[in-house]
Scaffold this motif. Structure first.
Motif, mmCIF file in Angstrom:
data_model
loop_
_atom_site.group_PDB
_atom_site.id
_atom_site.type_symbol
_atom_site.label_atom_id
_atom_site.label_comp_id
_atom_site.label_asym_id
_atom_site.label_seq_id
_atom_site.Cartn_x
_atom_site.Cartn_y
_atom_site.Cartn_z
ATOM 1 N N ILE A 113 0.864 -1.180 0.000
ATOM 2 C CA ILE A 113 0.000 0.000 0.000
ATOM 3 C C ILE A 113 0.901 1.231 0.000
ATOM 4 N N PRO A 114 0.695 2.141 -0.943
ATOM 5 C CA PRO A 114 1.547 3.331 -1.023
ATOM 6 C C PRO A 114 1.552 4.130 0.285
ATOM 7 N N LYS A 115 2.698 4.703 0.609
ATOM 8 C CA LYS A 115 2.892 5.423 1.861
ATOM 9 C C LYS A 115 1.874 6.547 2.041
ATOM 10 N N ALA A 116 1.581 7.284 0.978
ATOM 11 C CA ALA A 116 0.622 8.386 1.073
ATOM 12 C C ALA A 116 -0.748 7.890 1.525
ATOM 13 N N VAL A 117 -1.162 6.729 1.030
ATOM 14 C CA VAL A 117 -2.457 6.154 1.401
ATOM 15 C C VAL A 117 -2.423 5.693 2.854
ATOM 16 N N VAL A 168 -11.374 -2.417 0.041
ATOM 17 C CA VAL A 168 -10.477 -2.846 1.111
ATOM 18 C C VAL A 168 -10.742 -1.963 2.319
ATOM 19 N N MET A 169 -11.091 -2.594 3.440
ATOM 20 C CA MET A 169 -11.398 -1.832 4.644
ATOM 21 C C MET A 169 -10.736 -2.480 5.851
ATOM 22 N N PRO A 170 -10.259 -1.669 6.804
ATOM 23 C CA PRO A 170 -9.700 -2.255 8.020
ATOM 24 C C PRO A 170 -10.801 -2.862 8.873
ATOM 25 N N GLU A 193 -0.572 6.721 5.308
ATOM 26 C CA GLU A 193 -0.527 7.856 6.232
ATOM 27 C C GLU A 193 -1.869 8.572 6.304
ATOM 28 N N LYS A 194 -2.508 8.768 5.162
ATOM 29 C CA LYS A 194 -3.805 9.461 5.150
ATOM 30 C C LYS A 194 -4.863 8.659 5.906
ATOM 31 N N GLN A 195 -4.845 7.345 5.759
ATOM 32 C CA GLN A 195 -5.824 6.482 6.426
ATOM 33 C C GLN A 195 -5.401 6.095 7.847
ATOM 34 N N GLN A 196 -4.184 6.416 8.211
ATOM 35 C CA GLN A 196 -3.619 6.087 9.531
ATOM 36 C C GLN A 196 -3.607 4.574 9.766
ATOM 37 N N TRP A 197 -3.229 3.833 8.716
ATOM 38 C CA TRP A 197 -3.112 2.391 8.828
ATOM 39 C C TRP A 197 -1.735 2.044 9.367
ATOM 40 N N ALA A 198 -1.671 0.951 10.151
ATOM 41 C CA ALA A 198 -0.412 0.541 10.774
ATOM 42 C C ALA A 198 -0.087 -0.903 10.417
ATOM 43 N N ALA A 199 1.185 -1.243 10.537
ATOM 44 C CA ALA A 199 1.622 -2.617 10.277
ATOM 45 C C ALA A 199 0.912 -3.561 11.242
ATOM 46 N N GLY A 200 0.497 -4.714 10.740
ATOM 47 C CA GLY A 200 -0.172 -5.711 11.561
ATOM 48 C C GLY A 200 -1.678 -5.543 11.626
ATOM 49 N N GLN A 201 -2.197 -4.460 11.047
ATOM 50 C CA GLN A 201 -3.638 -4.222 11.050
ATOM 51 C C GLN A 201 -4.324 -5.221 10.120
ATOM 52 N N GLU A 202 -5.506 -5.690 10.504
ATOM 53 C CA GLU A 202 -6.245 -6.678 9.712
ATOM 54 C C GLU A 202 -7.222 -5.965 8.785
ATOM 55 N N PHE A 203 -7.375 -6.488 7.558
ATOM 56 C CA PHE A 203 -8.250 -5.892 6.559
ATOM 57 C C PHE A 203 -9.225 -6.916 6.018
ATOM 58 N N VAL A 204 -10.353 -6.426 5.518
ATOM 59 C CA VAL A 204 -11.350 -7.273 4.870
ATOM 60 C C VAL A 204 -11.412 -6.833 3.409
ATOM 61 N N PHE A 205 -11.584 -7.790 2.505
ATOM 62 C CA PHE A 205 -11.680 -7.525 1.069
ATOM 63 C C PHE A 205 -13.094 -7.856 0.621
#
Length: 70
Positions: free
Chosen positions: A15-19, A42-44, A21-33
Motif C-alpha cells: 500500500i503506497p505510503k501516502a495512502v 479494502v477496509m480495516p 498515512e492518510k488512512q492512519q493504517w499501521a503494520a499488523g492491522q487486519e483488513f477485509v476484502f
C-alpha cells in the motif's frame, strides 16, 4: 490522491505510503476484502472497542429479519 501499486509474483501488494498515512493504517492491522463488480473494497477490520455504541438509538421494533427475505 492517486496512487498505484503492482501485484507481485507472490500476489502481494504494498500500500503506497501516502495512502497508509492518510488512512492512519499501521503494520499488523487486519483488513477485509469485499468484491464490488470488477473491483475490490479494502477496509480495516475495526477493533471491538471501536464498535462500542455504534447501535445507540437504534429501534428494535423496526428491523428486517431473515424470515422476510426472498
Amino acid at each position: 490522491m492517486t496512487a498505484t501499486a503492482t501485484l507481485s509474483s507472490k500476489f502481494q501488494i504494498s500500500i503506497p505510503k501516502a495512502v497508509r498515512e492518510k488512512q492512519q493504517w499501521a503494520a499488523g492491522q487486519e483488513f477485509v476484502f469485499i468484491p464490488k463488480g470488477k473491483g475490490v473494497l479494502v477496509m480495516p477490520v475495526p477493533e471491538l472497542d471501536q464498535l462500542a455504541g455504534i447501535a445507540r438509538g437504534a429501534r428494535a421494533d423496526d428491523y428486517r429479519d431473515r424470515k422476510d427475505r426472498y
